[in-house]
Design a protein around this motif. Structure first.
Motif, short mmCIF file in Angstrom:
data_model
loop_
_atom_site.label_atom_id
_atom_site.label_comp_id
_atom_site.label_asym_id
_atom_site.label_seq_id
_atom_site.Cartn_x
_atom_site.Cartn_y
_atom_site.Cartn_z
N ASP A 168 0.86 -1.19 0.00
CA ASP A 168 0.00 0.00 0.00
C ASP A 168 0.89 1.24 0.00
OD1 ASP A 168 -2.88 1.20 0.71
OD2 ASP A 168 -1.35 2.23 1.92
N ILE A 169 0.61 2.17 -0.90
CA ILE A 169 1.52 3.28 -1.13
C ILE A 169 1.73 4.11 0.13
CG2 ILE A 169 -0.34 4.76 -1.97
CD1 ILE A 169 3.31 4.72 -3.17
N ARG A 170 0.66 4.31 0.92
CA ARG A 170 0.80 5.13 2.13
C ARG A 170 1.64 4.41 3.18
NH1 ARG A 170 -5.56 6.31 2.22
NH2 ARG A 170 -5.41 4.26 1.25
N CYS A 171 1.42 3.12 3.35
CA CYS A 171 2.22 2.36 4.32
C CYS A 171 3.68 2.27 3.89
CB CYS A 171 1.64 0.95 4.48
SG CYS A 171 -0.03 0.91 5.18
N ARG A 172 3.91 2.06 2.59
CA ARG A 172 5.28 1.94 2.10
C ARG A 172 6.05 3.26 2.23
NH1 ARG A 172 7.85 -1.53 -1.41
NH2 ARG A 172 6.64 -3.13 -0.32
N LEU A 173 5.41 4.37 1.87
CA LEU A 173 6.09 5.67 1.99
C LEU A 173 6.37 6.01 3.45
CD1 LEU A 173 4.20 7.85 -0.67
CD2 LEU A 173 6.53 6.94 -0.79
N PHE A 174 5.45 5.67 4.33
CA PHE A 174 5.67 5.92 5.74
C PHE A 174 6.85 5.11 6.25
CE2 PHE A 174 4.32 5.05 10.28
CZ PHE A 174 4.70 6.30 10.74
N ALA A 175 6.95 3.86 5.80
CA ALA A 175 8.06 3.00 6.21
C ALA A 175 9.41 3.55 5.70
CB ALA A 175 7.84 1.57 5.70
N VAL A 176 9.40 4.06 4.46
CA VAL A 176 10.63 4.64 3.91
C VAL A 176 11.06 5.86 4.72
CG1 VAL A 176 11.61 5.81 1.90
CG2 VAL A 176 10.23 3.75 1.59
N ALA A 177 10.07 6.72 5.05
CA ALA A 177 10.40 7.92 5.82
C ALA A 177 10.97 7.57 7.18
CB ALA A 177 9.14 8.79 5.98
N LEU A 178 10.36 6.59 7.87
CA LEU A 178 10.87 6.18 9.18
C LEU A 178 12.25 5.55 9.06
CD1 LEU A 178 7.77 4.58 10.98
CD2 LEU A 178 8.77 6.84 11.33
N ALA A 179 12.45 4.73 8.03
CA ALA A 179 13.72 4.01 7.89
C ALA A 179 14.90 4.95 7.74
CB ALA A 179 13.64 3.06 6.69
N TRP A 180 14.70 6.03 6.98
CA TRP A 180 15.83 6.91 6.69
C TRP A 180 16.00 8.03 7.71
CZ3 TRP A 180 19.73 5.62 3.87
CH2 TRP A 180 19.55 4.65 2.88
N MET A 181 15.10 8.12 8.66
CA MET A 181 15.29 9.13 9.70
C MET A 181 16.51 8.82 10.56
SD MET A 181 13.49 11.80 9.67
CE MET A 181 14.03 12.33 11.28
N GLY A 182 16.75 7.52 10.82
CA GLY A 182 17.92 7.14 11.62
C GLY A 182 19.23 7.59 11.01
N PRO A 183 19.51 7.23 9.73
CA PRO A 183 20.74 7.73 9.10
C PRO A 183 20.82 9.24 9.02
CG PRO A 183 19.87 5.86 7.87
CD PRO A 183 18.86 6.19 8.91
N TYR A 184 19.68 9.92 8.79
CA TYR A 184 19.69 11.38 8.74
C TYR A 184 20.08 11.97 10.10
CZ TYR A 184 17.61 11.74 4.10
OH TYR A 184 17.38 11.69 2.75
N ILE A 185 19.60 11.36 11.16
CA ILE A 185 19.95 11.85 12.49
C ILE A 185 21.44 11.67 12.74
CG2 ILE A 185 19.66 11.40 14.96
CD1 ILE A 185 16.72 10.71 14.31
N LEU A 186 21.98 10.54 12.32
CA LEU A 186 23.41 10.28 12.53
C LEU A 186 24.29 11.21 11.70
CD1 LEU A 186 23.37 6.37 12.53
CD2 LEU A 186 23.72 7.87 14.50
N LEU A 187 23.81 11.61 10.53
CA LEU A 187 24.64 12.42 9.63
C LEU A 187 24.32 13.90 9.68
CD1 LEU A 187 24.55 10.09 6.48
CD2 LEU A 187 26.40 10.34 8.13
N GLY A 188 23.05 14.27 9.92
CA GLY A 188 22.65 15.68 9.85
C GLY A 188 22.88 16.39 11.16
N ILE A 189 24.14 16.73 11.44
CA ILE A 189 24.47 17.29 12.76
C ILE A 189 24.56 18.80 12.75
CG2 ILE A 189 25.67 15.23 13.54
CD1 ILE A 189 28.26 16.50 12.72
N SER A 190 24.30 19.46 11.63
CA SER A 190 24.35 20.93 11.64
C SER A 190 23.58 21.47 10.45
CB SER A 190 25.80 21.42 11.58
OG SER A 190 26.41 21.00 10.39
#
Length: 700
Positions: A669-691
């Protein structure tokens, strides 16, 4: 054809053509068995100390600080000549170290291993201990301290070791010191921070002690040349690899025998760099970084690197006309030998009627140039010889460029035709289920003959191309790049019915094709001018109000437009920052977790997710929280010069890998899949986006 087969083939095609970029634009053919050339006169220096401060920005060491002082007093412009690289991002070392009598190097473990070439008895290389490389939180100064200490240790050992002392007393010897601490420091604290400038002062002090040791050991005989430079600069946010001035401008400070002394300058430089750095009264010499190999060779009288692509920078020397003429002539001979070797190599493996040589430098012309300069040198017409050498060097560089890019056009054509063919094929497949395509009146027998003829035609072309490539002894990778378009276009003609339908339906699609083209161009231009991305983002914001007003809920349309406008604001924010705002990243991560719980609740109300998916979402939120903790903990350790624990590094990589896998575990389902993608990549963004600079401006 099944969808997974199309996806797999597409990935393979894109992977092959991705590597073709390096073959087309970055391959530099090396010519072997060339005769080395050097000046017959004694060189200016007997020995050379070559220091590379990795990641050092030119402005940070050259400009006058707000307190009116230099960040590097010993390496200041008032004491030494100055040359800044305005172009290249690579240093072509070639065989400088191999051609020396002896080389001592303190470097990373990979570099000298590539150029030693069986000369381990003349090239002595020590590498950084493993615990000093690429670990967050380490004191970056330790890396440079190790290099300076090892250098000092060498001369202490020489006092007791007569064999080492004998080697050090030779001529044509090099000392290569690679200082990696500034690069590491720039990643952590950023090049505009006080800590980065303090590190420059630390390096300056180390260089001063190094020079003192050298002069003391050799009795200040005036035969030691010093070259201090950097391989690249760095952006304000600690990155490099792009083409901005902060990344490509590197300092080059040279002093010693044969090198010109500092002098005043009365003319203004158009780029404004001298004024910005407070050096408007100092004469500046700008060179291309790829000329470094020629500079090092000329200083100590070793043969010019056989495959060096640029000549020595003659404007940094202070020698007699005779010495300069002999240096330039030797350099010219090396470049002409390279042109001749490239021509012969290309002519040998080319079909005779298809080979086109570089006409301005035919075999006869090469000999005429050398004979003319030899006569000028013999008759002591050194100024004329210098001028003749400079003109001929420019011609030789054109010849090298010609043969280096000889295969570029046909490789470029093959890659582009392959990409175009694949795109046409994918578009054709879209019409495979089209009723019009199925009802087109073509007899079956004619269709089989048509296909057989097409197959024979492409097979014949492929065989001819293969034979031509084989006769020319082409490298195996070019077989792939040149032959791959044939099966792609054969597949295109195999779906000719869909092509005809597509061409017949092309007229109403022209506006969409034009918009697609403009969108692609805007995307490309966005890499250079980020603000341009605002226009297509605003178009996306307005799109539902123009064409979907009757199909979408008004609340969803408002959320969509607001999200687009908010994203457009980020495109207007300047890139880079001077300060690290770790707490803001923590706040952003917490807000993301709150939003995630809100969306999960709405999914539950609409019954869009099952229990398994809620478990996956919960696990992703847990990974986000873990990423927040790792990022903040690592920042605290780095502030106290402590190393990141191994468990934190392992967990960070796990979070990154899971970010790729997790979205495939939820429903399609497009909404479930997009939500999963957004959640999945928040972790790497937090680790890398420090400023981020926008927040930094709020704090100033």
């Amino acid at each position: 054809m099944k969808l997974w087969v199309i996806v797999a083939v597409g990935l393979l095609i894109h992977l092959v053509f991705f590597f073709s970029v390096f073959e087309v634009f970055f391959a530099t053919p090396l010519v072997t068995d060339l005769t080395p050339h050097k000046s017959p006169l004694p060189p200016p220096a007997k020995r050379l100390v070559f220091i590379v401060a990795d990641g050092l920005r030119a402005d940070k060491i050259l400009q006058i600080q707000p307190d009116g002082k230099s960040a590097a007093p010993f390496l200041s412009i008032e004491q030494q000549p100055f040359c800044a690289d305005l172009q290249g991002k690579e240093v072509v070392f070639d065989t400088v170290f191999n051609e020396s009598q002896y080389t001592w190097s303190w470097d990373t473990p990979k570099f000298l291993a590539k150029v030693t070439g069986g000369n381990q008895d003349r090239m002595f290389s020590d590498k950084y201990p493993g615990h000093m490389k690429y670990l967050a939180g380490i004191n970056a100064k330790d890396m440079d301290t190790w290099v300076f200490d090892e250098f000092q240790k060498l001369f202490l050992e020489a006092k007791e070791d007569t064999t080492l002392q004998s080697k050090l007393s030779n001529e044509r010897i090099l000392f290569f010191l690679h200082l990696g601490g500034l690069d590491h420091s720039g990643y952590i604290v950023r090049p505009s921070s006080p800590s980065y400038l303090e590190h420059i002062r630390f390096v300056d002090d180390g260089v001063q002690k190094l020079v003192s040791t050298m002069e003391q050991h050799y009795g200040s005989d005036g035969k030691t040349a010093y070259v201090f430079t950097s391989d690249h600069g760095m952006t304000d946010w600690g990155a490099h690899g792009d083409g901005t001035a902060d990344e490509t401008l590197t300092p080059l400070i040279v002093w010693g025998p044969g090198l010109r002394k500092p002098s005043t300058e009365t003319t203004k430089y158009a780029d404004g760099l001298s004024e910005a750095w407070g050096l408007q009264d100092i004469r500046r010499t700008d060179i291309n970084q790829a000329s470094m190999a020629g500079l090092l060779a000329a200083l100590v009288g070793i043969p010019f690197p056989k495959n060096a692509v640029l000549p020595m920078p003659d404007n940094v020397f202070d020698v007699s006309d005779e010495e300069m003429a002999q240096m330039l002539y030797a350099n010219l001979q090396q470049l002409l030998a390279q042109v001749q070797g490239m021509r012969e190599e290309r002519e040998t493996r080319s079909i005779k009627f298809a080979f086109t040589p570089f006409q301005p430098l035919s075999a006869g012309t090469l000999e005429d140039i050398k004979d003319r300069i030899s006569r000028q040198l013999a008759s002591k017409q050194f100024k004329e010889a210098i001028q003749e050498c400079q003109q001929s060097i420019s011609l030789a560089l054109r010849g090298i460029r010609y043969y280096t890019t000889y295969d570029r056009n046909h490789l470029w054509f093959a890659v582009v035709s392959g990409y175009v063919g694949w795109m046409v094929y994918l578009v054709s497949l879209m019409f495979e289920e089209n009723d019009v395509s199925a009802s087109m009146p073509y007899p079956a027998q004619l269709s089989r003959r048509y296909k057989a003829g097409i197959i024979f035609f492409f097979l014949l072309l492929a065989v001819i191309t293969f034979v031509v490539l084989f006769v020319q002894h082409t490298v195996w990778t070019q077989y792939i790049y040149v032959l791959l378009p044939y099966p792609i276009w054969l597949a295109v003609f195999d779906v000719y019915r869909q092509m005809l339908v597509f061409s017949g339906s092309l007229k109403p699609l022209l506006p969409y094709i034009a918009l697609t083209f403009l969108g692609l161009q805007a995307g490309v231009m966005g890499f250079y001018y980020k603000q341009l991305m605002v226009l297509p983002i605003l178009c996306f914001a307005a799109w539902p109000w123009l064409s979907k007003q009757d199909l979408l809920d008004k609340g969803i349309m408002i959320q969509w437009s607001a999200s687009c406008v908010a994203m457009g604001v980020f495109a207007l924010i300047p890139t880079g920052t001077r300060e690290l705002q770790f707490n803001l990243v923590v706040i952003g991560g917490v807000l993301a977790i709150i939003v995630a719980f809100y969306v999960m609740r709405s999914f539950a109300n609409r019954q869009l997710a099952r229990r398994k998916q809620f478990l996956i979402y919960g696990f992703q939120i847990l990974m986000m929280a873990l990423a927040i903790f790792i990022m903040r903990h690592t920042a605290a350790l780095a502030a106290n010069d402590k190393r990141t624990p191994l468990v934190s590094q392992i967990l960070s990589w796990i979070i990154f890998i899971l970010a790729i896998v997790e979205p495939f575990l939820v429903t399609t389902d497009i909404r479930c899949r997009l939500f999963a993608v957004a959640l999945a990549w928040m972790g790497p963004y937090i680790l890398l986006g420090i400023s981020y600079p926008f927040f930094n401006t709020l704090y100033q």
